[in-house]
Each structure stands twice: as structure tokens, then as C-alpha cells.
Design an enzyme around this catalytic site. Structure first.
Site, short mmCIF file in Angstrom:
data_model
loop_
_atom_site.label_atom_id
_atom_site.label_comp_id
_atom_site.label_asym_id
_atom_site.label_seq_id
_atom_site.Cartn_x
_atom_site.Cartn_y
_atom_site.Cartn_z
N GLU A 97 6.98 -3.22 -8.14
CA GLU A 97 6.82 -2.95 -6.70
C GLU A 97 7.47 -1.62 -6.36
O GLU A 97 8.44 -1.21 -7.00
CB GLU A 97 7.49 -4.12 -5.95
CG GLU A 97 7.42 -4.09 -4.46
CD GLU A 97 6.02 -4.04 -3.87
OE1 GLU A 97 5.34 -3.05 -4.13
OE2 GLU A 97 5.65 -4.96 -3.13
N ASP A 98 6.94 -0.94 -5.38
CA ASP A 98 7.54 0.33 -4.99
C ASP A 98 8.74 0.12 -4.06
O ASP A 98 9.76 0.79 -4.19
CB ASP A 98 6.52 1.28 -4.34
CG ASP A 98 5.76 0.64 -3.20
OD1 ASP A 98 5.61 -0.60 -3.21
OD2 ASP A 98 5.31 1.36 -2.30
N ASP A 101 11.11 -4.56 1.39
CA ASP A 101 11.53 -4.30 2.76
C ASP A 101 11.90 -5.65 3.39
O ASP A 101 13.01 -6.15 3.16
CB ASP A 101 10.34 -3.61 3.45
CG ASP A 101 10.68 -2.96 4.76
OD1 ASP A 101 11.61 -3.43 5.42
OD2 ASP A 101 10.03 -1.98 5.15
N PHE A 150 12.44 5.43 7.10
CA PHE A 150 11.05 5.33 6.67
C PHE A 150 10.77 6.37 5.59
O PHE A 150 10.85 7.57 5.84
CB PHE A 150 10.08 5.51 7.84
CG PHE A 150 8.70 5.03 7.48
CD1 PHE A 150 8.36 3.69 7.63
CD2 PHE A 150 7.78 5.90 6.93
CE1 PHE A 150 7.10 3.23 7.24
CE2 PHE A 150 6.52 5.44 6.55
CZ PHE A 150 6.18 4.11 6.70
N ARG A 163 1.19 9.78 -0.31
CA ARG A 163 1.45 9.04 -1.55
C ARG A 163 1.67 9.96 -2.74
O ARG A 163 2.37 9.61 -3.69
CB ARG A 163 0.26 8.12 -1.88
CG ARG A 163 0.09 6.94 -0.95
CD ARG A 163 -0.86 5.92 -1.58
NE ARG A 163 -1.41 4.98 -0.61
CZ ARG A 163 -0.82 3.85 -0.22
NH1 ARG A 163 0.37 3.53 -0.70
NH2 ARG A 163 -1.39 3.04 0.65
#
Ligand code: PRP
Length: 174
Positions: A97-98, A101, A150, A163
């Protein structure tokens, strides 16, 4: 409103950490294959680098799960947009997973994949924002714990942009 991307984690620092994670995973899994399951789309760059840093024989799979709309915060709605093409029963599975959150995406995915009876099921994430957690998630491999800012780049987007940045950047109003 103009948005500016300020470098938060430079590409070289990311590469060093990903290599360390690959080394740790290789030691923890002496026997392959490991099914590396990347969550589309954000994890695609991390997967590409992490998989090449892992010495244990690995197989690459993708699953599509979306929990965000076009905004900056989670909608809480999780949906599968692409399922696995293979059975993972009896195999080592590492979810790639990047970012973690709220934990909504991974809580959902862990429940889905556990039912498919893998031999083992663990999570590797490049980024972790523990302050934002709504659901507890046990993450075995964490690249960087980051504050509640963010971030974009290295696979992460804002409304599908950014991206392909090499660095992880913070997006802020100018
Ligand atoms: C992002 C990210 C994680 C998820 C984490 O995906 O890639 O999968 O949100 O958030 P959570 O812990 O609050 O569930 P997103 O839905 O934005 O899709 P993308 O990977 O295609 O950008």
C-alpha cells in the site's frame, strides 16, 4: 486557488528506505513465493521498487479498491474496482500500500483476503499517518510515519494528478 508541491521526502531517501524494507522482508520470508498484492492505483510505484528490493521469489498481483472520491478526504465508502485474478489460498500474501490514512481501505481488504485462507497475510506501506486512524490496522512494514499533511507523488495523487513525481511532496495552497 493555485496549489504548490513542496518536497517532503526526496526520491533518494525513499529509495534508501525501500531497499531497507526489501531487505527486512527478504529475511522474514526465506521461502517464496510471496504474493505481493498492490492496491491500485497509488501503490504501483512503491510496488515496482519494493518488489525489486525483495530477494525472495515473488509474484505480482493487483487489486482495485477505492475509498476516496475526487476530494482530499475519505468518503468512508469502499468499493472493489478490480478483484484478484488468482487464488491466494495457502500462499504468503503481502499487501503493498502507498499510504494508510483512516485505515478504512485496509480493514476492508484484510477481511476480504482473510476469508480466502492465505498461509500468511501482512501489510507493507510506504507511508503511515497514524493521527488520522479511524480503524485500527496492524501494519508490519512501515516506510515512514508522517504527520497529517496532504501528500502527493511517488504514486499518490490529488484528483489523479501528481502521481509521477519522483519525490513525495506536500500539496498546499500558494
Ligand atoms: C488511497 C491510498 C489508500 C487509501 C488509504 O487510495 O492509496 O489505498 O486511500 O486511505 P484510508 O486508510 O483512509 O482508507 P485512493 O482511494 O485515493 O485511490 P488511489 O490509490 O487510486 O489514489
Amino acid at each position: 486557488m493555485a496549489l504548490a508541491a513542496r518536497v517532503f521526502l526526496p526520491a533518494e531517501q525513499i529509495q534508501r528506505r525501500v531497499c531497507e524494507m526489501g531487505e527486512q522482508i527478504s529475511n522474514d520470508y526465506p521461502d517464496g513465493p510471496i504474493y505481493l498484492i498492490a492496491i491500485l492505483k497509488g501503490a504501483f510505484i512503491f510496488l515496482a521498487d519494493l518488489s525489486r528490493a525483495i530477494r525472495t521469489p515473488s509474484r505480482i498481483e493487483f487489486i482495485g479498491i477505492s475509498s476516496y472520491g475526487r476530494g482530499k478526504t475519505t468518503s468512508g465508502q469502499v468499493k472493489v474496482t478490480k478483484d484478484l485474478d488468482v487464488s491466494i489460498e495457502g500462499h504468503h500474501v503481502l499487501i503493498v500500500e502507498d499510504i494508510v490514512d483512516s485505515g478504512v481501505t485496509l480493514t476492508y481488504l484484510m477481511n476480504v483476503l482473510k476469508q480466502r485462507r492465505p498461509k500468511s497475510l501482512q501489510i507493507a506501506t510506504l507511508l503511515d499517518k497514524p493521527e488520522r486512524r479511524l480503524r485500527p490496522v496492524e501494519v508490519t512494514y512501515v516506510g515512514f510515519q508522517i504527520p497529517d499533511e496532504f501528500v502527493v507523488g511517488y504514486g499518490l495523487d490529488f484528483a489523479e494528478d501528481y502521481r509521477n513525481l519522483r519525490d513525495v511532496c506536500v500539496l498546499a495552497e500558494e
